[in-house]
Design an enzyme around this catalytic site. Structure first.
Site, PDB file in Angstrom:
ATOM      1  N   MET A   8      -3.280 -14.447  -2.917  1.00  0.00           N
ATOM      2  CA  MET A   8      -2.196 -13.492  -2.660  1.00  0.00           C
ATOM      3  C   MET A   8      -1.719 -13.446  -1.213  1.00  0.00           C
ATOM      4  O   MET A   8      -2.191 -12.839  -0.132  1.00  0.00           O
ATOM      5  CB  MET A   8      -2.515 -11.995  -3.099  1.00  0.00           C
ATOM      6  CG  MET A   8      -3.105 -12.067  -4.481  1.00  0.00           C
ATOM      7  SD  MET A   8      -3.744 -10.512  -5.119  1.00  0.00           S
ATOM      8  CE  MET A   8      -2.108  -9.251  -4.816  1.00  0.00           C
ATOM      9  N   CYS A  99       4.746 -19.163  -6.484  1.00  0.00           N
ATOM     10  CA  CYS A  99       5.019 -18.151  -5.696  1.00  0.00           C
ATOM     11  C   CYS A  99       6.455 -17.875  -5.990  1.00  0.00           C
ATOM     12  O   CYS A  99       7.464 -18.577  -6.263  1.00  0.00           O
ATOM     13  CB  CYS A  99       5.150 -18.615  -4.218  1.00  0.00           C
ATOM     14  SG  CYS A  99       5.748 -16.981  -3.264  1.00  0.00           S
TER      15      CYS A  99
END
Length: 332
Positions: A8, A99
């Site tokens: 993340m 992403c």
């Protein structure tokens, strides 16, 4: 079964990897992405900054393996930098095709590449050819960019290019992070390719893990926001999995769910305070405590007390005030 800690961006740095892997249950970590722009050759320090574990056999202090993730759109540049990463200590390379950030997608990276499966193939093939055969190359994708129409094309491109594993976030870029996750698509991918497929998306609880396993058919899973909301979620899932296995070995028929209570709020606050103390010197005073506030935004989904703590510290900027708020939470 293996459980992966998701990469993340701007959230799961090496400090978080250290804390979460110390709790247990996480089998593999993936770093935040190292961006490769154009044809650049990155210096060693860039790899070490995002993956300090390179200096320690690419493992966290508790021994969990860490894969280094690269992001970019140029096959040759990614291949060169993958080889460089291996030279400085990387034991596995992961490629980011998932992403959804606008700045990344506008710079020829992340999920935007899923519009062109041939480019995805070329990137994976180039990297696989450049790094030693004993170094695994994996990739992470979403189900698509504008829609999910090319999900099988991209998965097959990655497989045919020689990747060792594939992680799939079960939503397109357009889907964002809105529920649901389309785990059934992962199941269709798994039917088409013969490398391990890692299911990712909307696993917030042990029950979610069971449903994801049923719909995807996967044996490996990647946890992101759910693990930040419940830091011992991986430990709970492993406990449930082992209980199921033991039940099956004993031939006792159907298995009733094991109750795995979450970490206490006191344990979570103690972990947060350790994180704060470790990272406070890294940020300017005006940003002091921001990472704690960010983590509390996830924790309050599982712990009501996290919301009260967030409300108490959200406007605080001074170290003395933040530490006093922690002392109250810790009962000191």
């Amino acid at each position: 079964m293996r459980l992966f800690l998701a990469p993340m961006e701007g959230v799961v740095d090496h400090h978080v990897r250290e804390l979460l892997t110390a709790i247990g249950g996480i089998d593999v970590c993936v770093t935040e992405f190292v961006r490769v722009s154009g044809s650049q050759q990155l210096p060693d320090r860039v790899f070490h900054k995002l993956c300090p574990e390179l200096a320690h056999g690419c493992r966290t202090p508790s021994g969990t393996p860490v894969r280094l993730q690269l992001l970019g759109g140029d096959p040759e540049a990614l291949a060169r930098n993958a080889a460089k990463a291996v030279q400085v200590g990387a034991t596995a390379i992961d490629l980011n095709f998932g992403c959804p950030a606008k700045t990344v997608n506008n710079s020829d990276g992340g999920a935007s590449l899923l519009r062109e499966p041939q480019r995805v193939f070329e990137i994976v093939k180039a990297v696989r050819a450049e790094v030693p055969a004993n170094v695994p190359v994996s990739a992470k994708i979403r189900l698509g960019f504008e829609d999910r129409s090319l999900y099988l094309d991209n998965a097959c491109a990655i497989y045919e290019a020689g990747a060792n594993e594939l992680a799939v976030h079960a939503r397109s870029k357009a889907d964002g992070y809105k529920p649901p996750a389309y785990w059934e698509y992962i199941g269709r991918i798994k039917e088409q390719i013969s490398i391990p497929v890692i299911a990712n998306g909307e696993i917030w609880s042990v029950d979610d893990w069971r449903r994801c396993r049923e719909q995807s058919g996967c044996e490996d899973f990647m946890l992101g926001r759910g693990l930040l909301a419940r830091p011992d979620l991986a430990l709970a899932i492993h406990a449930e999995y082992l209980a199921e296995q033991a039940h099956t070995c004993l031939g006792q028929g159907s298995h009733s769910a094991t109750i795995n209570p979450a970490m206490s709020w006191a344990q979570v606050v103690s972990m947060l305070y350790q994180y704060y103390q470790t990272t406070k010197a890294l940020y300017p005073h005006k940003f002091l405590g921001n990472r704690i506030k960010q983590w509390l935004a996830y924790l309050r989904l599982q712990y009501p007390a996290a919301n009260d703590f967030f409300e108490r510290i959200k406007q605080l900027r001074l170290a003395d005030d933040i530490e006093e708020a922690f002392r109250i939470q810790l009962g000191r």
